[in-house]
Design an enzyme around this catalytic site. Structure first.
Site, PDB file in Angstrom:
ATOM      1  N   GLN A  15      -0.888   2.262  -5.847  1.00  0.00           N
ATOM      2  CA  GLN A  15      -1.899   2.572  -5.678  1.00  0.00           C
ATOM      3  C   GLN A  15      -2.896   2.036  -6.978  1.00  0.00           C
ATOM      4  O   GLN A  15      -4.579   0.875  -6.708  1.00  0.00           O
ATOM      5  CB  GLN A  15      -2.872   3.862  -5.612  1.00  0.00           C
ATOM      6  CG  GLN A  15      -2.889   3.943  -4.027  1.00  0.00           C
ATOM      7  CD  GLN A  15      -3.168   5.582  -3.962  1.00  0.00           C
ATOM      8  OE1 GLN A  15      -2.369   6.426  -4.559  1.00  0.00           O
ATOM      9  NE2 GLN A  15      -3.592   5.886  -2.008  1.00  0.00           N
TER      10      GLN A  15
ATOM     11  N   ASP B 181      -3.693  -1.685  -6.891  1.00  0.00           N
ATOM     12  CA  ASP B 181      -4.514  -2.182  -6.043  1.00  0.00           C
ATOM     13  C   ASP B 181      -5.611  -2.940  -6.087  1.00  0.00           C
ATOM     14  O   ASP B 181      -6.756  -1.906  -5.913  1.00  0.00           O
ATOM     15  CB  ASP B 181      -4.597  -1.243  -4.922  1.00  0.00           C
ATOM     16  CG  ASP B 181      -4.893  -2.237  -3.063  1.00  0.00           C
ATOM     17  OD1 ASP B 181      -5.321  -3.440  -3.382  1.00  0.00           O
ATOM     18  OD2 ASP B 181      -4.652  -0.979  -2.968  1.00  0.00           O
TER      19      ASP B 181
ATOM     20  N   ARG C 262       1.347  -0.958  -0.013  1.00  0.00           N
ATOM     21  CA  ARG C 262       0.193   0.293   0.132  1.00  0.00           C
ATOM     22  C   ARG C 262       0.837   1.100  -0.144  1.00  0.00           C
ATOM     23  O   ARG C 262       1.085   2.052   1.254  1.00  0.00           O
ATOM     24  CB  ARG C 262      -0.843  -0.053   1.058  1.00  0.00           C
ATOM     25  CG  ARG C 262      -1.834  -1.390   0.764  1.00  0.00           C
ATOM     26  CD  ARG C 262      -3.014  -1.130   1.494  1.00  0.00           C
ATOM     27  NE  ARG C 262      -4.371  -1.274   0.742  1.00  0.00           N
ATOM     28  CZ  ARG C 262      -5.030  -1.344   0.972  1.00  0.00           C
ATOM     29  NH1 ARG C 262      -5.354  -1.553   2.337  1.00  0.00           N
ATOM     30  NH2 ARG C 262      -6.640  -2.211   1.036  1.00  0.00           N
TER      31      ARG C 262
ATOM     32  N   TYR D  13      -3.235  -0.536   7.619  1.00  0.00           N
ATOM     33  CA  TYR D  13      -4.467  -1.596   8.184  1.00  0.00           C
ATOM     34  C   TYR D  13      -4.792  -1.444   9.627  1.00  0.00           C
ATOM     35  O   TYR D  13      -3.867  -1.089  10.451  1.00  0.00           O
ATOM     36  CB  TYR D  13      -4.245  -2.828   7.464  1.00  0.00           C
ATOM     37  CG  TYR D  13      -4.150  -3.313   6.267  1.00  0.00           C
ATOM     38  CD1 TYR D  13      -4.994  -3.827   5.571  1.00  0.00           C
ATOM     39  CD2 TYR D  13      -2.788  -3.524   5.554  1.00  0.00           C
ATOM     40  CE1 TYR D  13      -5.170  -3.909   4.544  1.00  0.00           C
ATOM     41  CE2 TYR D  13      -2.911  -3.737   4.491  1.00  0.00           C
ATOM     42  CZ  TYR D  13      -4.484  -4.276   3.592  1.00  0.00           C
ATOM     43  OH  TYR D  13      -3.668  -4.456   2.714  1.00  0.00           O
TER      44      TYR D  13
ATOM     45  N   SER E 145      -8.684  -2.769  -3.662  1.00  0.00           N
ATOM     46  CA  SER E 145      -9.301  -1.657  -3.394  1.00  0.00           C
ATOM     47  C   SER E 145     -10.221  -1.125  -4.593  1.00  0.00           C
ATOM     48  O   SER E 145     -11.024  -0.779  -4.088  1.00  0.00           O
ATOM     49  CB  SER E 145      -8.542  -0.276  -3.565  1.00  0.00           C
ATOM     50  OG  SER E 145      -7.506  -0.197  -2.445  1.00  0.00           O
TER      51      SER E 145
HETATM   52  P1  NAD Z   1      -9.293  -3.463   5.518  1.00  0.00           P
HETATM   53  O1  NAD Z   1     -10.429  -4.187   4.720  1.00  0.00           O
HETATM   54  O2  NAD Z   1      -8.660  -4.251   5.901  1.00  0.00           O
HETATM   55  O3  NAD Z   1     -10.347  -3.576   7.058  1.00  0.00           O
HETATM   56  C1  NAD Z   1     -12.012  -2.817   6.806  1.00  0.00           C
HETATM   57  C2  NAD Z   1     -11.667  -1.547   7.703  1.00  0.00           C
HETATM   58  O4  NAD Z   1     -12.116  -2.774   8.806  1.00  0.00           O
HETATM   59  C3  NAD Z   1     -10.808  -1.562   8.026  1.00  0.00           C
HETATM   60  O5  NAD Z   1     -10.931   0.091   8.224  1.00  0.00           O
HETATM   61  C4  NAD Z   1     -10.286  -1.165   9.541  1.00  0.00           C
HETATM   62  O6  NAD Z   1      -9.443  -0.381  10.413  1.00  0.00           O
HETATM   63  C5  NAD Z   1     -12.060  -1.597  10.077  1.00  0.00           C
HETATM   64  N1  NAD Z   1     -11.501  -2.764  10.961  1.00  0.00           N
HETATM   65  C6  NAD Z   1     -11.165  -3.705  11.484  1.00  0.00           C
HETATM   66  N2  NAD Z   1     -11.363  -3.889  13.182  1.00  0.00           N
HETATM   67  C7  NAD Z   1     -12.290  -3.272  13.344  1.00  0.00           C
HETATM   68  C8  NAD Z   1     -12.242  -3.400  14.207  1.00  0.00           C
HETATM   69  N3  NAD Z   1     -12.184  -4.024  15.321  1.00  0.00           N
HETATM   70  N4  NAD Z   1     -14.042  -2.761  14.280  1.00  0.00           N
HETATM   71  C9  NAD Z   1     -14.793  -1.463  13.479  1.00  0.00           C
HETATM   72  N5  NAD Z   1     -13.268  -1.284  12.321  1.00  0.00           N
HETATM   73  C10 NAD Z   1     -12.599  -2.925  12.150  1.00  0.00           C
HETATM   74  O7  NAD Z   1      -9.283  -1.815   5.428  1.00  0.00           O
HETATM   75  P2  NAD Z   1      -9.364  -1.177   3.833  1.00  0.00           P
HETATM   76  O8  NAD Z   1     -10.876  -0.603   3.227  1.00  0.00           O
HETATM   77  O9  NAD Z   1      -7.960  -2.390   3.006  1.00  0.00           O
HETATM   78  O10 NAD Z   1      -8.638   0.200   3.926  1.00  0.00           O
HETATM   79  C11 NAD Z   1      -7.807   0.271   4.944  1.00  0.00           C
HETATM   80  C12 NAD Z   1      -6.866   1.786   5.085  1.00  0.00           C
HETATM   81  O11 NAD Z   1      -5.820   1.427   3.753  1.00  0.00           O
HETATM   82  C13 NAD Z   1      -8.168   2.641   4.571  1.00  0.00           C
HETATM   83  O12 NAD Z   1      -7.046   3.961   5.113  1.00  0.00           O
HETATM   84  C14 NAD Z   1      -7.228   2.777   3.414  1.00  0.00           C
HETATM   85  O13 NAD Z   1      -7.346   4.636   2.583  1.00  0.00           O
HETATM   86  C15 NAD Z   1      -5.970   2.402   2.622  1.00  0.00           C
HETATM   87  N6  NAD Z   1      -5.143   1.668   1.350  1.00  0.00           N
HETATM   88  C16 NAD Z   1      -4.235   2.626   0.581  1.00  0.00           C
HETATM   89  C17 NAD Z   1      -4.178   1.743  -0.045  1.00  0.00           C
HETATM   90  C18 NAD Z   1      -2.801   3.171  -1.157  1.00  0.00           C
HETATM   91  O14 NAD Z   1      -2.240   3.472  -0.084  1.00  0.00           O
HETATM   92  N7  NAD Z   1      -1.768   2.455  -1.982  1.00  0.00           N
HETATM   93  C19 NAD Z   1      -4.489   1.218  -0.842  1.00  0.00           C
HETATM   94  C20 NAD Z   1      -6.041   0.879  -0.705  1.00  0.00           C
HETATM   95  C21 NAD Z   1      -5.965   1.486   1.168  1.00  0.00           C
END
Ligand code: NAD
Length: 375
Positions: free
Chosen positions: A126, A129, A121, A229, A132
């Site tokens: 991006q 990915d 990430r 994460y 995403s």
């Molecule tokens: P994910 O699919 O791993 O998890 C989904 C969400 O569940 C996350 O927001 C996590 O904090 C939340 N979660 C975990 N345990 C929890 C709990 N006990 N109670 C409530 N919520 C809980 O996450 P994701 O969708 O892959 O995204 C995670 C982060 O990564 C985001 O900030 C996203 O913007 C970022 N991201 C960055 C890139 C990049 O820079 N290339 C790409 C994709 C996502």
């Protein structure tokens, strides 16, 4: 340089790893494209559309013969890859932890298996990915699936016969899928609230016009774990979250759960007793159902009713929007391969030590080489 686009073999998988758009783009880079017959059917792309884009269409044996790169959505059954050229790349969502024996078999075949879900990430990656791109569509579809199961309307409606009140939607887990779920539910006119363990999501929730519901008095992880994460929360935090959520849940009509922790089972966010406090006719969509489930009683692949509440546990939600999911996945593949394209040799090259290559490469020269798999 020959690129093969494989027909998916997993039950219920409707997506395809290439589209006429990406076929044309790869041809523009100088590659030759071979598409397995019927590969695009589930995503409404005909064989003739691939031919019009410049690809050849043939059976599995012919498309993999002499191919340098095999593109998939999920990892192909290794047996179906017999005859593949040693050193060829297999690029797909390979589910490395769940399909470890397959990874060993890919090594045995001599292919270089590249797992797209291990994409780091970082800003540079991006556009490559798949987590995403696919989660975005899942978040959207989860809300539509909830609306389909719900016996009431989402927006407030003032009619001559009286007022219909707006649905209350609660989104648990505000990553990529959760943000899209909030936006979609708002567009449908629902009153939306949301929670996460990462405090950075509070501003994002507010900016989408939803209400943040956060544990205030116990220290969480405050920011983000590695790669953005979440990590597992303390027992004290979990208890405080359970209490906060209990009071809120009983007043919700629709709940969408999306919480995931990489490499661990999904956190349990809703117990059966909490489901029982919800109004009959309410709907819960558990997007984490295949990772163990956020909701007690959710069953992968089924819509079950507990205490009058429907719990939706569809598998492979992106595949339920196969055409768009394929278009985005195919672009992730193209963005990855084209970023590493070496003009002189006319093929992609992953330099040793490159962060992306090190992260996604599972096998090389007959061996499993990925540190996450080797522990
Ligand atoms: P994910 O699919 O791993 O998890 C989904 C969400 O569940 C996350 O927001 C996590 O904090 C939340 N979660 C975990 N345990 C929890 C709990 N006990 N109670 C409530 N919520 C809980 O996450 P994701 O969708 O892959 O995204 C995670 C982060 O990564 C985001 O900030 C996203 O913007 C970022 N991201 C960055 C890139 C990049 O820079 N290339 C790409 C994709 C996502």
């Amino acid at each position: 340089m020959k690129i093969a686009i494989l027909k998916e073999g997993a039950p219920g998988e409707r997506r395809v790893a290439g589209t006429p758009e990406t076929v044309k783009k790869f041809i523009g880079l100088g590659a030759e494209l071979a598409v397995e017959a019927g590969a695009g059917e589930g995503a409404s792309i005909s064989d003739s559309a691939f031919v019009d884009a410049g690809a050849t269409v043939a059976d599995r044996t012919s498309v993999i013969a002499g191919a340098d790169i095999l593109l998939g959505i999920q990892g192909a059954d290794p047996v179906s890859l017999n005859g593949v050229k040693p050193g060829a790349w297999l690029v797909a969502g390979l589910n490395p932890f769940g399909e470890r024996t397959r990874v060993d078999a890919y090594a045995g075949l001599g292919v270089e298996a590249l797992a797209m879900e291990f994409m780091p990430r970082i800003t540079r990656a991006q556009s490559m990915d798949i987590l995403s791109s696919q989660s975005n569509l899942s978040g959207y579809k989860a809300v539509l699936d909830a609306a389909g199961e719900y016996g009431r309307a989402f927006p407030m409606m003032m009619t001559a016969a009286g007022t219909v009140s707006a649905a209350r939607v609660f989104v648990m887990g505000v990553g990529v899928a959760g943000l899209q779920a909030i936006a979609t539910a708002r567009r449908l006119g629902a009153q939306v609230s949301a929670t996460d363990v990462r405090s950075a999501t509070r501003e994002q929730i507010l900016s989408l016009g939803a209400k943040p519901i956060f544990v205030e008095n116990v220290t969480g992880i405050e920011g983000e774990g590695s790669g953005g994460y979440a990590t597992e929360m303390s027992a004290e935090y979990q208890a405080a979250q359970g209490e906060l959520v209990s009071g809120h849940l009983a007043r919700q009509d629709i709940v969408i759960t999306t919480a995931l922790i990489p490499g661990r089972p999904a956190p349990r966010l809703i117990s059966d007793a909490q489901v029982a406090t919800m109004r009959p006719g309410s709907v819960i969509v558990d997007l984490a159902v295949e990772a163990g489930g956020n909701v007690e009683g959710a069953v992968a692949g089924e819509v079950v009713t507990r205490h009058g509440v429907k719990i939706v546990g569809h598998r492979n939600v992106p595949s339920r929007l196969a055409a768009d999911a394929s278009a985005l996945f195919a672009r992730n593949h193209f963005n990855f391969l084209s970023a590493f394209w070496d003009k002189e040799t006319g093929r992609p090259v992953l330099p040793d030590g490159d962060e992306i290559g090190e992260a996604i490469r599972l096998t090389r020269d007959g061996k499993v080489v990925n540190q996450r798999l080797l522990g």
